[in-house]
Motif scaffolding. Structure first.
Motif, PDB file in Angstrom:
ATOM      1  N   SER A 110      23.262 -53.776   9.062  1.00 20.30           N
ATOM      2  CA  SER A 110      22.028 -53.220   8.347  1.00 20.30           C
ATOM      3  C   SER A 110      21.536 -51.887   8.577  1.00 20.30           C
TER       4      SER A 110
ATOM      5  N   GLU B 223      22.580 -58.098   1.352  1.00 23.55           N
ATOM      6  CA  GLU B 223      23.113 -58.131   2.800  1.00 23.55           C
ATOM      7  C   GLU B 223      23.401 -59.486   2.845  1.00 23.55           C
ATOM      8  N   ASP B 224      24.308 -59.577   4.071  1.00 16.78           N
ATOM      9  CA  ASP B 224      24.898 -60.911   4.570  1.00 16.78           C
ATOM     10  C   ASP B 224      25.387 -61.970   3.343  1.00 16.78           C
TER      11      ASP B 224
HETATM   12 MG   LIG Z   1      22.438 -57.310   9.333  1.00 18.86          MG
END
Ligand SMILES: [Mg+2]
Ligand SMILES: Nc1ncnc2c1ncn2[C@@H]1O[C@H](COP(=O)(O)OP(=O)(O)OP(=O)(O)O)[C@@H](O)[C@H]1O
Length: 456
Positions: A37, A133-134
């Motif tokens: 991140s 993300e993720d």
């Molecule tokens: Mg992350």
């Protein structure tokens, strides 16, 4: 936030945002807390400077079962452009995102086409950076749509930037994105990062944190907080909640019996697979062989090699031990249960190997390749396949440290969350045999009884 290291990765990301039409995107893969991140944030900042518009979404464990939840988050800022879509794509997208009354499942293909049209049209006005993300936690429908889009944007001014935890899967893996595997920080960068967040750490603790963190930035920033009250630098470093959550999450998805064997491995100070299997046998009350650990190898939590079990990161071991249900001795004493691996082991007597260096404990003992002889089990230099041994004193001792309600709840459970929610008893726990006579509460006295029995 000051970034330490990552020069090569930052260059790759800069190239992506400078020429979003040159390739479809980048998939950053790495263990929890390794800095995925942080890199995404740098890329988004660079994209803003380069004049790109960023659209973001992220997978969330709690929304994994909600179809198109991830896509909804991504496309919400573009909702005013839905009207310009071809009618069938508009209907499908509106149904998928719940903005129309339409009944029934929309066609995934039409939803994906709608998303592609919308993103391409938007990018015609201003280049786009699509951030996901993720993606391992994205709902499957959104992940499929994003993969479809990623495979078709080569020539569009759209770039996709996605992050994925190591050892997990996602359709984005096969979407033509350039894989960017993110490893640990170099020793120098790790030391510099630690110095920036915890300047006054005593030297032994500093070295301990560096060894335990293995170049993981999250661990480097969180462990000093946890270590602040540590008076004995050789005792086990406590984990913060975020670290524990990050590193135990993958264990929760494994089959119950695998989790039981993994807990045994985490509590064992050694690494002999024979010992671990014999302890798992005691814990589960039935025969086990090495296959029980296979799902943990596939999930990249451990490696098995030449008769030894190695955790892929020291924090995986600590987190699995910490996240397992606590030994219930506190119920008797009135104290709240202590979840730390140290207390778990300490309460059961010494499960550690006999120290080969009796006094000097620094640098810290390696959690990966202990050198001492194994207790009560002949060590095999070459281990070729399943060979569970009879219950050994050491195996019994390790099993004795596991929580008393295992395997009736956690180990026998198959649901993904039973690792972290084992304290409520399942309606009719199928217990095969009473496996651990004498250590039902994991207390020192009762463990000692087991040891005497198994040693005789
Ligand atoms: Mg992350
Ligand atoms: N290169 C770096 N230099 C300094 N700090 C960093 C670096 N990389 C990450 N960090 C910090 O470490 C912590 C963890 O990083 P980050 O959240 O990016 O990890 P992650 O890989 O996204 O983890 P997760 O898998 O849990 O999402 C954050 O506080 C972040 O600011």
């Amino acid at each position: 936030m000051r970034m330490f290291g990552r020069d090569t990765e930052l260059k790759d990301l800069a190239a992506l945002v400078d020429g979003p039409g040159d390739r479809s995107g980048i998939l950053i893969e790495g263990e929890p807390g390794i800095g995925k991140s942080a890199l995404v944030d740098e890329a988004v900042a660079a994209a803003a400077i380069a004049g790109l518009r960023a659209l973001r979404t992220a997978g969330a464990e709690t929304e994994h079962g909600l179809a198109y939840a991830g896509l909804q988050r991504l496309l919400y800022p573009l909702r005013r452009g839905f009207d310009a879509l071809p009618a069938r794509q508009f209907d499908a997208l509106s149904a998928a995102l719940g903005t129309s009354e339409t009944d029934g499942e929309p066609s995934l293909h039409l939803v994906a086409l709608a998303a592609l049209t919308l993103l391409s049209d938007t990018a015609a006005e201003r280049p786009l950076l699509v951030v996901a993300e993720d993606v391992h936690w994205l709902d499957p429908a959104s992940a499929e749509v994003l993969a479809f889009v990623a495979r078709r944007i080569d020539s569009e001014p759209v770039a996709v930037l996605a992050t994925l935890r190591a050892g997990t899967s996602s359709p984005l893996r096969a979407a033509g994105l350039t894989l960017l595997p993110l490893g640990p920080l170099s020793d120098d960068d790790a030391a510099a990062l630690l110095g920036s967040v915890a300047r006054d750490l005593p030297d032994p603790v500093r070295r301990r944190v560096l060894a335990e963190a293995h170049g993981n930035p999250l661990a480097l920033t969180e462990l000093p907080t946890a270590a602040a009250d540590l008076t004995d630098p050789t005792s086990t470093l406590p984990l913060t909640e975020r670290l524990e959550r990050a590193f135990s999450a993958r264990g929760a998805a494994l089959p119950g019996r695998t989790r039981a064997a993994l807990l045994v491995a985490a509590l064992d100070d050694g690494d002999s697979i024979i010992e671990i299997l014999s302890a798992a046998k005691v814990l589960l009350g039935s025969e086990v062989d090495a296959e029980i650990l296979e799902p943990a190898v596939t999930a990249r939590l451990i490696d098995i090699d030449a008769g030894t079990v190695t955790f892929r990161h020291p924090l995986i071991r600590s987190a699995l031990a910490s996240a397992a249900p606590p030994v219930n001795a506190g119920a008797r004493t009135g104290r709240s249960p202590d979840r730390s691996p140290t207390s778990r082991i300490g309460r059961c007597g010494t499960v550690r190997r006999e120290p080969t260096e009796p006094t000097k404990r620094w640098p810290p003992r390696s959690r990966r390749r202990p050198s001492g002889p194994s207790i009560g089990v002949a060590r095999s230099p070459r281990w070729n396949g399943p060979r569970p041994s009879a219950t050994t004193p050491r195996g019994a001792r390790i099993a004795c440290c596991a929580p008393p309600n295992w395997p009736s709840t956690t180990a026998a459970g198959t649901g993904p969350n039973s690792w972290s929610a084992p304290r409520t008893h399942s309606p009719s726990p199928p217990r095969r045999t009473p496996p651990r006579t004498g250590c039902s509460a994991g207390s020192r006295t009762e463990c000692a009884k087991v040891l005497r029995v198994s040693a005789s």
